[in-house]
Design a protein around this motif. Structure first.
Motif, PDB file in Angstrom:
ATOM      1  N   SER A   1      94.529  37.198  78.431  1.00 21.93           N
ATOM      2  CA  SER A   1      94.553  38.635  78.645  1.00 21.93           C
ATOM      3  C   SER A   1      93.157  39.233  78.501  1.00 21.93           C
ATOM      4  O   SER A   1      92.686  39.975  79.373  1.00 21.93           O
ATOM      5  N   MET A   2      92.465  38.904  77.410  1.00 23.52           N
ATOM      6  CA  MET A   2      91.123  39.441  77.184  1.00 23.52           C
ATOM      7  C   MET A   2      90.156  38.969  78.262  1.00 23.52           C
ATOM      8  O   MET A   2      89.326  39.753  78.767  1.00 23.52           O
ATOM      9  N   TYR A   3      90.251  37.696  78.640  1.00 20.29           N
ATOM     10  CA  TYR A   3      89.321  37.129  79.622  1.00 20.29           C
ATOM     11  C   TYR A   3      89.429  37.869  80.959  1.00 20.29           C
ATOM     12  O   TYR A   3      88.416  38.266  81.552  1.00 20.29           O
ATOM     13  N   THR A   4      90.649  38.054  81.443  1.00 21.53           N
ATOM     14  CA  THR A   4      90.813  38.684  82.758  1.00 21.53           C
ATOM     15  C   THR A   4      90.527  40.184  82.707  1.00 21.53           C
ATOM     16  O   THR A   4      90.012  40.753  83.680  1.00 21.53           O
ATOM     17  N   GLN A   5      90.827  40.821  81.574  1.00 21.42           N
ATOM     18  CA  GLN A   5      90.472  42.234  81.449  1.00 21.42           C
ATOM     19  C   GLN A   5      88.950  42.414  81.453  1.00 21.42           C
ATOM     20  O   GLN A   5      88.424  43.336  82.090  1.00 21.42           O
ATOM     21  N   MET A   6      88.249  41.523  80.760  1.00 18.92           N
ATOM     22  CA  MET A   6      86.784  41.590  80.748  1.00 18.92           C
ATOM     23  C   MET A   6      86.215  41.288  82.128  1.00 18.92           C
ATOM     24  O   MET A   6      85.272  41.955  82.594  1.00 18.92           O
ATOM     25  N   LEU A   7      86.794  40.307  82.802  1.00 19.52           N
ATOM     26  CA  LEU A   7      86.332  39.944  84.140  1.00 19.52           C
ATOM     27  C   LEU A   7      86.490  41.122  85.104  1.00 19.52           C
ATOM     28  O   LEU A   7      85.578  41.438  85.884  1.00 19.52           O
ATOM     29  N   CYS A   8      87.628  41.790  85.029  1.00 18.47           N
ATOM     30  CA  CYS A   8      87.853  42.957  85.894  1.00 18.47           C
ATOM     31  C   CYS A   8      86.885  44.087  85.550  1.00 18.47           C
ATOM     32  O   CYS A   8      86.394  44.790  86.435  1.00 18.47           O
ATOM     33  N   GLY A   9      86.607  44.245  84.252  1.00 18.85           N
ATOM     34  CA  GLY A   9      85.662  45.273  83.829  1.00 18.85           C
ATOM     35  C   GLY A   9      84.256  44.999  84.325  1.00 18.85           C
ATOM     36  O   GLY A   9      83.534  45.921  84.721  1.00 18.85           O
ATOM     37  N   LEU A  10      83.853  43.744  84.305  1.00 18.59           N
ATOM     38  CA  LEU A  10      82.515  43.377  84.806  1.00 18.59           C
ATOM     39  C   LEU A  10      82.430  43.568  86.316  1.00 18.59           C
ATOM     40  O   LEU A  10      81.413  44.056  86.831  1.00 18.59           O
ATOM     41  N   ARG A  11      83.483  43.200  87.008  1.00 18.03           N
ATOM     42  CA  ARG A  11      83.502  43.354  88.468  1.00 18.03           C
ATOM     43  C   ARG A  11      83.308  44.818  88.879  1.00 18.03           C
ATOM     44  O   ARG A  11      82.594  45.113  89.838  1.00 18.03           O
ATOM     45  N   GLY A  12      83.946  45.708  88.151  1.00 19.92           N
ATOM     46  CA  GLY A  12      83.876  47.123  88.522  1.00 19.92           C
ATOM     47  C   GLY A  12      82.939  47.910  87.627  1.00 19.92           C
ATOM     48  O   GLY A  12      83.220  49.072  87.313  1.00 19.92           O
ATOM     49  N   ARG A  13      81.829  47.316  87.240  1.00 22.38           N
ATOM     50  CA  ARG A  13      80.999  47.917  86.194  1.00 22.38           C
ATOM     51  C   ARG A  13      80.462  49.300  86.562  1.00 22.38           C
ATOM     52  O   ARG A  13      80.305  50.158  85.698  1.00 22.38           O
ATOM     53  N   HIS A  14      80.207  49.557  87.826  1.00 17.16           N
ATOM     54  CA  HIS A  14      79.690  50.865  88.220  1.00 17.16           C
ATOM     55  C   HIS A  14      80.802  51.912  88.324  1.00 17.16           C
ATOM     56  O   HIS A  14      80.518  53.113  88.321  1.00 17.16           O
ATOM     57  N   GLU A  15      82.049  51.470  88.407  1.00 19.22           N
ATOM     58  CA  GLU A  15      83.179  52.404  88.478  1.00 19.22           C
ATOM     59  C   GLU A  15      83.616  52.899  87.101  1.00 19.22           C
ATOM     60  O   GLU A  15      84.281  53.928  86.997  1.00 19.22           O
ATOM     61  N   VAL A  16      83.234  52.175  86.057  1.00 20.16           N
ATOM     62  CA  VAL A  16      83.722  52.469  84.711  1.00 20.16           C
ATOM     63  C   VAL A  16      83.077  53.745  84.170  1.00 20.16           C
ATOM     64  O   VAL A  16      81.851  53.836  84.064  1.00 20.16           O
ATOM     65  N   LEU A  17      83.922  54.721  83.824  1.00 20.33           N
ATOM     66  CA  LEU A  17      83.445  55.985  83.266  1.00 20.33           C
ATOM     67  C   LEU A  17      83.769  56.133  81.779  1.00 20.33           C
ATOM     68  O   LEU A  17      83.203  56.983  81.113  1.00 20.33           O
ATOM     69  N   ARG A  18      84.697  55.299  81.284  1.00 17.13           N
ATOM     70  CA  ARG A  18      85.020  55.327  79.859  1.00 17.13           C
ATOM     71  C   ARG A  18      85.490  53.937  79.443  1.00 17.13           C
ATOM     72  O   ARG A  18      86.104  53.221  80.228  1.00 17.13           O
ATOM     73  N   VAL A  19      85.156  53.578  78.224  1.00 17.03           N
ATOM     74  CA  VAL A  19      85.484  52.256  77.690  1.00 17.03           C
ATOM     75  C   VAL A  19      86.296  52.473  76.417  1.00 17.03           C
ATOM     76  O   VAL A  19      85.952  53.333  75.594  1.00 17.03           O
ATOM     77  N   GLY A  20      87.380  51.711  76.265  1.00 15.76           N
ATOM     78  CA  GLY A  20      88.207  51.964  75.091  1.00 15.76           C
ATOM     79  C   GLY A  20      89.120  50.820  74.700  1.00 15.76           C
ATOM     80  O   GLY A  20      89.248  49.807  75.400  1.00 15.76           O
ATOM     81  N   ALA A  21      89.738  51.010  73.569  1.00 19.45           N
ATOM     82  CA  ALA A  21      90.789  50.150  73.029  1.00 19.45           C
ATOM     83  C   ALA A  21      91.587  51.062  72.110  1.00 19.45           C
ATOM     84  O   ALA A  21      91.227  52.224  71.929  1.00 19.45           O
ATOM     85  N   VAL A  22      92.662  50.550  71.536  1.00 14.45           N
ATOM     86  CA  VAL A  22      93.441  51.417  70.645  1.00 14.45           C
ATOM     87  C   VAL A  22      92.615  51.733  69.406  1.00 14.45           C
ATOM     88  O   VAL A  22      92.356  52.887  69.074  1.00 14.45           O
ATOM     89  N   PHE A  23      92.164  50.685  68.711  1.00  8.75           N
ATOM     90  CA  PHE A  23      91.363  50.848  67.508  1.00  8.75           C
ATOM     91  C   PHE A  23      89.917  50.439  67.759  1.00  8.75           C
ATOM     92  O   PHE A  23      89.632  49.599  68.626  1.00  8.75           O
TER      93      PHE A  23
END
Length: 600
Positions: A208-230
């Protein structure tokens, strides 16, 4: 584009028509907080009037506040445990709620070492979804253009189990992410995630973490906010990137997914989006291979406007580390919720973490407040002793209270255990600063260890020292969050009666593991399944260290007659004093026992 200011909410001009409705709802609820509370209580009592619990206290169908307060006691989980156990064992009669209990939500709080089971009903999902729907309309008042990009949120499901009677038991967020409310949520340009549902719902935490990170890296210029619950969860994601950036860059370069990702739905999903991108791979290698990771979040995701994480309560200890990795980005705490109930939201989400206040939404449940200076007698509150509670609109600014709730799912006058300080009002609804969880001594992630649990763990671990004719003279503890993940540090001063037979390093390591085995199931799950807590550490200090600790406290005004060794320390000079007297340090050599099944 903001709607016409003529129909703007007093909170500010809404970003769109949908937001205008949400902000108007907040205003309506908070302006009429007392009337809403009266209606909510009447609805709950009428709906559940024939339940076994309300019948027991002879409410006889009454739905008014006076009857409710005079006849129903203030209770704790332990008071309700027999009823909860009956439901868990398969009793489907109307014990607490007229509606069927659909599942149990497992609390991060524990009773007898096991997670508490909070009964819930299907209708509660609608109330939770309603509160979620208010978050972005409020955020849009403070941050513009969030519809022009995506959110990189690291969200996970956790293990679930079934009770002897067959009801599902899982954490509240796992319940929500697996619900149709989340999985089939309508498209909202202001609330688009980089992570596909398949990645969020994958039960394997690495995949889960690996693919979420991979998707985040792929769309790095689209990301406007970064988060988690805690906050701790976001720092674990950064640590994951530190450990796995080389393989992630290979996947990005070749367009081929890491063979360690074996979940079929996840592989199918990623095959549709993962394409070769050598330029991005070079960038990831370039940034992640640098010695310093300061500002890594804004270096990789340069358009990030804020971090969306909880940094109140025990999570405040992570703020300096988040600042280091993010270059000091604003940290938004958007809502206040628990397994028992969702409570409210932050109407000023971009404020400083120390200034976060949550506005209680009066439609979520019926809320009462126990003045925190009210101390129970030595035997605790019984079912016949109901302390004087204050209604939602009658709390006083500056005072601290313990939260007491009555929910649609059947909790009546239930002490949540959260200590809140009133900071002000929005219309007639009070705003609270979260002070702390009552009786919690140590916390790294969702774990909560109190003094009694820590004492028991020290006693059990000290049995290992018997063969060395050694005992623990004094101890204290510290939640070390400088490491990722954070871990418990226990300071021991030992009485070694035979220097020629002093405890070995292996013996003290076994003491660490024995302590971990003694801690509650939430802690052990964090160690074993979630990797959210690091190995427990025992630091042995020189003889006389705790006497020096007392001298230091007395020099700062403590009474020698009333001084007690603090069982947890976080004041930097005290931690530095303890560390300056260090003799040896030892870490747990393995993982404690844990499995998803509850003890019978």
């Amino acid at each position: 584009m903001a709607v016409d200011s003529a129909i703007s909410s007093p909170l500010g001009p809404p970003a769109c028509e949908k937001d205008e409705k949400a902000l108007r709802f907040i205003e309506e609820m908070t302006r009429n907080a007392d009337a809403v509370q009266e209606r909510v209580l009447a609805d709950i009592l009428t709906q559940n009037s024939r339940t076994e619990y309300l019948t027991r206290f002879k409410l006889n169908g009454a739905a008014d506040r006076e009857s409710f307060k005079s006849k129903l006691p203030v209770i704790t989980y332990e008071d309700l445990q027999p009823e909860i156990q009956r439901i868990a064992n398969g009793d489907r009669s109307a014990i607490l709620s007229a509606h069927p209990i659909s599942e149990f939500l497992t609390s991060s709080g524990t009773s007898a070492g096991e997670r508490k089971l909070m009964p819930t009903i299907k209708q509660e999902l609608d109330r939770r979804q309603l509160l979620y729907s208010l978050l972005m309309p409020v955020m849009n008042l403070y941050v513009s253009g969030l519809d022009k990009g995506k959110g990189l949120y690291f969200l996970f499901v956790k293990s679930e189990t079934r009770t002897p009677g067959g009801l599902l038991a899982c954490p509240v967020l796992t319940s929500y992410y697996k619900s149709e409310h989340f999985k089939t949520r309508p498209y909202d340009p202001y609330n688009v995630y980089t992570s596909p549902n398949e990645a969020i719902l994958c039960p394997d935490s690495f995949q889960s973490m690996y693919t979420q990170m991979l998707c985040g890296l792929r769309g790095r210029h689209e990301v406007l906010r970064v988060g988690a619950v805690f906050a701790s969860g976001l720092l674990r994601a950064i640590r994951f990137l530190q450990l796995n950036w080389k393989q992630l860059s290979v996947d990005i370069e070749t367009g081929d997914l890491n063979p360690k990702i074996t979940d079929p739905s996840l592989r199918e999903c990623m095959a549709k989006v993962l394409k070769p991108n050598p330029e991005l791979a070079r960038f990831v290698r370039q940034e992640c291979s640098k010695e310093s990771w300061e500002g890594i979040i804004t270096r990789i995701w340069p358009n990030t406007k804020y971090l969306d994480v909880i940094v109140t309560g025990a999570m405040a200890q992570y703020i300096p580390t988040l600042d280091y990795y993010s270059g000091g980005l604003p940290k938004a705490c958007t809502m206040y919720a628990s397994s028992e109930c969702y409570f409210g939201l932050n109407l000023n989400p971009m404020c400083k973490p120390s200034e976060v206040s949550y506005t209680i939404m009066p439609n979520m449940a019926y809320f009462e407040f126990m003045p925190h200076d009210h101390e129970p007698n030595s035997s605790g509150f019984t079912r016949d002793s109901s302390p004087k509670l204050v209604d939602l609109v009658d709390v006083e600014v500056g005072k601290e209270y313990e939260l007491v709730i009555t929910t649609y799912a059947g909790l009546c006058r239930y002490r949540v255990g959260d200590i809140l300080r009133v900071t002000g009002f929005h219309n007639s609804a009070p705003q609270f600063h979260f002070v702390r969880r009552k009786n919690v001594l140590l916390s790294i992630d969702s774990d909560k260890t109190d003094e009694a649990e820590l004492q028991k763990a020290v006693e059990n671990a000290s049995q290992v020292l018997r063969e060395f004719n050694t005992s623990v003279v004094e101890y204290t503890s510290y939640a070390d969050t400088k490491t990722i993940p954070g871990h418990y540090v226990i300071y021991w001063e030992l009485l070694v009666k035979d220097a020629a037979n002093s405890p070995s390093d292996d013996a003290l390591k076994q003491c660490c593991l024995a302590m971990e085995e003694s801690l509650n199931s939430v802690y052990r799950q964090g160690r074993v399944a979630d990797n959210s807590i690091g190995p427990l550490e025992i630091r042995v200090v020189k003889n006389g260290t705790f006497e020096e600790l007392m001298d230091y406290a007395i020099s700062r005004g403590a009474s020698i007659n009333q001084y007690k060794v603090p069982r947890c320390v976080n004041f930097t000079p005290i931690v530095e004093l303890l560390d300056s007297r260090l003799v040896s340090a030892h870490f747990s050599p393995g993982l404690p026992h844990w499995n998803p099944e509850r003890r019978r």
